[in-house]
Design a protein around this motif. Structure first.
Motif, mmCIF file in Angstrom:
data_model
loop_
_atom_site.group_PDB
_atom_site.id
_atom_site.type_symbol
_atom_site.label_atom_id
_atom_site.label_comp_id
_atom_site.label_asym_id
_atom_site.label_seq_id
_atom_site.Cartn_x
_atom_site.Cartn_y
_atom_site.Cartn_z
ATOM 1 N N ASN A 61 0.833 -1.199 0.000
ATOM 2 C CA ASN A 61 0.000 0.000 0.000
ATOM 3 C C ASN A 61 0.866 1.246 0.000
ATOM 4 O OD1 ASN A 61 -0.779 2.090 2.250
ATOM 5 N ND2 ASN A 61 -2.711 1.526 1.273
ATOM 6 N N HIS A 62 0.337 2.310 -0.572
ATOM 7 C CA HIS A 62 0.965 3.627 -0.414
ATOM 8 C C HIS A 62 -0.053 4.709 -0.721
ATOM 9 C CE1 HIS A 62 4.240 6.372 0.262
ATOM 10 N NE2 HIS A 62 5.082 5.365 0.368
ATOM 11 N N SER A 63 -0.071 5.717 0.119
ATOM 12 C CA SER A 63 -0.874 6.917 -0.125
ATOM 13 C C SER A 63 0.003 7.999 -0.716
ATOM 14 C CB SER A 63 -1.492 7.439 1.172
ATOM 15 O OG SER A 63 -2.572 6.654 1.585
ATOM 16 N N GLY A 64 -0.645 8.943 -1.375
ATOM 17 C CA GLY A 64 0.035 10.138 -1.858
ATOM 18 C C GLY A 64 -0.779 11.351 -1.473
ATOM 19 N N ALA A 65 -0.116 12.441 -1.128
ATOM 20 C CA ALA A 65 -0.868 13.613 -0.676
ATOM 21 C C ALA A 65 -0.105 14.898 -0.921
ATOM 22 C CB ALA A 65 -1.195 13.489 0.807
ATOM 23 N N PHE A 66 -0.755 15.826 -1.557
ATOM 24 C CA PHE A 66 -0.316 17.217 -1.597
ATOM 25 C C PHE A 66 -1.368 18.005 -0.833
ATOM 26 C CE2 PHE A 66 2.005 16.873 -5.951
ATOM 27 C CZ PHE A 66 3.072 16.259 -5.333
ATOM 28 N N ASP A 67 -0.968 18.664 0.224
ATOM 29 C CA ASP A 67 -1.931 19.430 1.002
ATOM 30 C C ASP A 67 -2.534 20.541 0.159
ATOM 31 O OD1 ASP A 67 -3.285 19.617 3.422
ATOM 32 O OD2 ASP A 67 -2.068 21.302 4.083
ATOM 33 N N LEU A 68 -1.866 20.914 -0.913
ATOM 34 C CA LEU A 68 -2.377 21.957 -1.796
ATOM 35 C C LEU A 68 -3.279 21.400 -2.887
ATOM 36 C CD1 LEU A 68 0.780 24.237 -2.070
ATOM 37 C CD2 LEU A 68 -1.306 24.632 -0.750
ATOM 38 N N GLY A 69 -3.650 20.094 -2.787
ATOM 39 C CA GLY A 69 -4.699 19.681 -3.694
ATOM 40 C C GLY A 69 -4.650 18.354 -4.389
ATOM 41 N N ALA A 70 -4.061 17.308 -3.807
ATOM 42 C CA ALA A 70 -4.104 15.990 -4.443
ATOM 43 C C ALA A 70 -4.060 14.915 -3.371
ATOM 44 C CB ALA A 70 -2.938 15.808 -5.409
ATOM 45 N N ALA A 71 -4.799 13.829 -3.591
ATOM 46 C CA ALA A 71 -4.783 12.693 -2.667
ATOM 47 C C ALA A 71 -5.002 11.415 -3.466
ATOM 48 C CB ALA A 71 -5.861 12.841 -1.602
ATOM 49 N N THR A 72 -4.150 10.419 -3.233
ATOM 50 C CA THR A 72 -4.173 9.187 -4.004
ATOM 51 C C THR A 72 -3.866 8.003 -3.106
ATOM 52 O OG1 THR A 72 -1.806 9.337 -4.525
ATOM 53 C CG2 THR A 72 -3.327 10.427 -6.055
#
Length: 544
Positions: free
Chosen positions: A366-377
């Motif tokens: 598993n892995h999440s991805g996140a930009f607090d300025l506008g992306a989540a995966t």
């Protein structure tokens, strides 16, 4: 701050994203050289026989169970988006080497009619990390490098604070976040506009935790390992990724360059949630840490990558990536989240993957991805079942991708949702993604606050070997702090005596933070400590 890489826990973290689960503590620490670091013995992945991957438990899901879960995913995604307001999403599910669900939802950009489809390009943030380890696995299979190669063998100029660690840290050490670098080392330099070379050169300024015996998530540690692999090949990382993985798989809309995302006609625009609702945003350019958080791709393209992962490096009859090298990424390399009770479960990190074993004893990646300025995966794979899901969204991390993925596996295994995943992840992910907010409330000065000295006491240039120079000037009767290669300007608001506050900016913004000046007997400041930059003790600026 949801930073590029991520904090430990179940949600994303700084921009490249938080690991949801992480790696295994290497057993048996031994001493390094006299006065040297505490280390655990290095693994020797290259010495393992290049045989079939470790045996997996027999499949426990039936085609009917998976089909039933796939049938419910559409309604679950739509419900999650309706409840949270996330503007757009794309979801792909692969099972037994076939794409069984591939669909877009919502809009690419609020206020515009264009809808998300399977070919909409999203920023992946830290979902880039398992893609990066796939690229390195390809290079390992081509005999360009080995996972246990020292970084110094391919990038002799790289150094960390301890010379012994500098000469021994390997590609695997940096891909598993066990080098001893502190959490998210280097990310704040990117916020200030510094480029990759500068950031990697200044990782040596960080004090190290015990080598191979401690875990801390670092986008730039992983980036250095990827850069060293590319140097061994004699190409840029972005070209290596394209040549080894993207082109052979036909991932024609995937790139490790921000310019490719920017120029895509069909792309998902980032959004952030404010008190007044969701608003269009702009993420920072992640090119400096491209291997850790800079990939952009589509749900369509990622079905090809998931199929390769679940087929141990094979795709449509061709062995694209060496199976033994790829399977090394799936082994626990460090404990990322120790158990909190005697019977609790530990979280592990492999090489670019969160590695765990579910209640049925099956490997779960598993892995999440996140930009607090506008992306989540998020991506989650269950290799023994040949089953995987990827969820991409164009909103800041609030738990939607993780909830969708967990609900899917829950329904497939149990026939129904056993947890309110959207409610649970809606609390856990934002909490994990949050940064170190100042303990001081700088919104208004305290009662009886001491006055500031004349502006002339603080004006001037202050030096710092890590963050570079800081200049304090006066403009329109207000002090302004300038930092970084692009001379970013931060107005200062007086708080109390020689303490001022400023509004933080960028991916790692944490609201208001403080600047404390030390004033000498002559009435002029001799130094200043910038609170946001001082988590690792590097935030003191000295007047030149």
């Amino acid at each position: 701050m949801v930073r590029h890489g991520g904090r430990t826990g179940t949600g994303p973290g700084s921009r490249a994203a938080v690991p949801l689960l992480a790696g295994v503590l290497l057993a048996g620490c031994t001493a390094g050289p006299a006065n040297g670091p505490v280390v655990a013995p290095a693994p020797s992945p290259s010495s393992a026989p290049a045989s079939a991957p470790p045996a997996q438990p027999p499949p426990q899901l039936t085609d009917r169970q998976v089909s039933a879960a796939v049938a419910q995913i559409d309604g679950y995604v739509r419900n999650a988006m309706a409840k949270t307001g996330v503007p757009g999403a794309a979801v792909a599910i692969v099972y037994k080497d076939k794409v069984v669900h591939l669909k877009g939802y919502g809009v690419r950009r609020l206020g515009s009619p264009e809808t998300v489809d399977p070919d909409t390009v999203f920023q992946l943030a830290s979902l880039s990390k398992p893609i990066g380890s796939t690229v390195v696995s390809g290079a390992v299979g081509q005999k360009t490098v080995k996972w246990d190669d020292p970084i110094a063998a391919h990038d002799p100029g790289f150094a960390l604070a301890d010379p012994w660690v500098s000469s021994h840290v390997t590609i695997a050490d940096l891909f598993s976040h066990r080098s001893g670098l502190p959490d998210h080392a280097g990310d704040l330099l990117e916020d200030l506009g510094y480029q990759r070379d500068y950031i990697l050169q200044h990782l040596r300024d960080h004090q190290l935790a015990p080598f191979r015996a401690s875990y801390a998530y670092t986008n730039y540690g992983l980036t250095e390992a990827a850069v060293a692999v590319a140097k061994a090949k004699g190409v840029a990382w972005e070209d290596l990724a394209a040549d080894v993985v993207y082109k052979p798989l036909g991932m024609n809309s995937t790139s490790s360059l921000r310019s490719a995302y920017d120029s895509a006609a069909n792309k998902a625009t980032p959004h952030v949630r404010t008190d007044s609702g969701w608003q269009v945003s702009t993420t920072q350019n992640p090119d400096p840490q491209a291997p850790a958080g800079g990939v952009s791709s589509t749900a369509q393209d990622l079905t090809r990558w998931m199929r390769l992962q679940l087929a141990d490096g094979s795709f449509e009859g061709r062995q694209i990536v060496d199976a033994a090298a790829l399977n090394e990424t799936r082994l626990p390399h460090i404990v990322s989240n120790p158990p909190h009770a005697p019977a609790g479960n530990a979280g592990f990190y492999g090489l670019g993957w969160n590695v765990n074993y579910d209640s049925h004893g099956r490997l779960r990646l598993n892995h999440s991805g996140a930009f607090d300025l506008g992306a989540a995966t998020v991506v989650t794979l269950l290799p023994s079942e040949q089953l995987g899901i990827v969820v991409l969204t164009n909103g800041q991390p609030i738990g939607v991708p993780e909830a969708v993925a967990e609900e899917f596996f829950d329904v497939a295994q149990e026939g129904h949702e056993t947890v309110d995943w959207l409610g649970f992840m809606g609390k856990v992910v934002p909490a994990a993604a949050g940064g170190q907010v100042s303990p001081t409330d700088y919104t208004k000065p305290p009662a009886g606050a001491a006055p500031a000295k004349p502006d002339s006491a603080y004006l001037g240039t202050y030096t710092n070997g890590y963050f570079g120079p800081m200049t304090v000037t006066s403009r329109d009767g207000r002090l302004v702090m300038s930092l970084g290669p692009d001379n970013l300007q931060f107005p200062l608001q007086h708080y109390d005596g020689d303490v001022f506050s400023f509004q933080t900016r960028g991916e790692n913004a944490v609201g208001l933070s403080g600047v404390t000046f030390t004033v000498g007997p002559d009435g002029r400041a001799t130094s200043a400590v910038v609170e946001q930059f001082n988590h690792d003790g590097l935030g003191t600026f000295t007047r030149g």
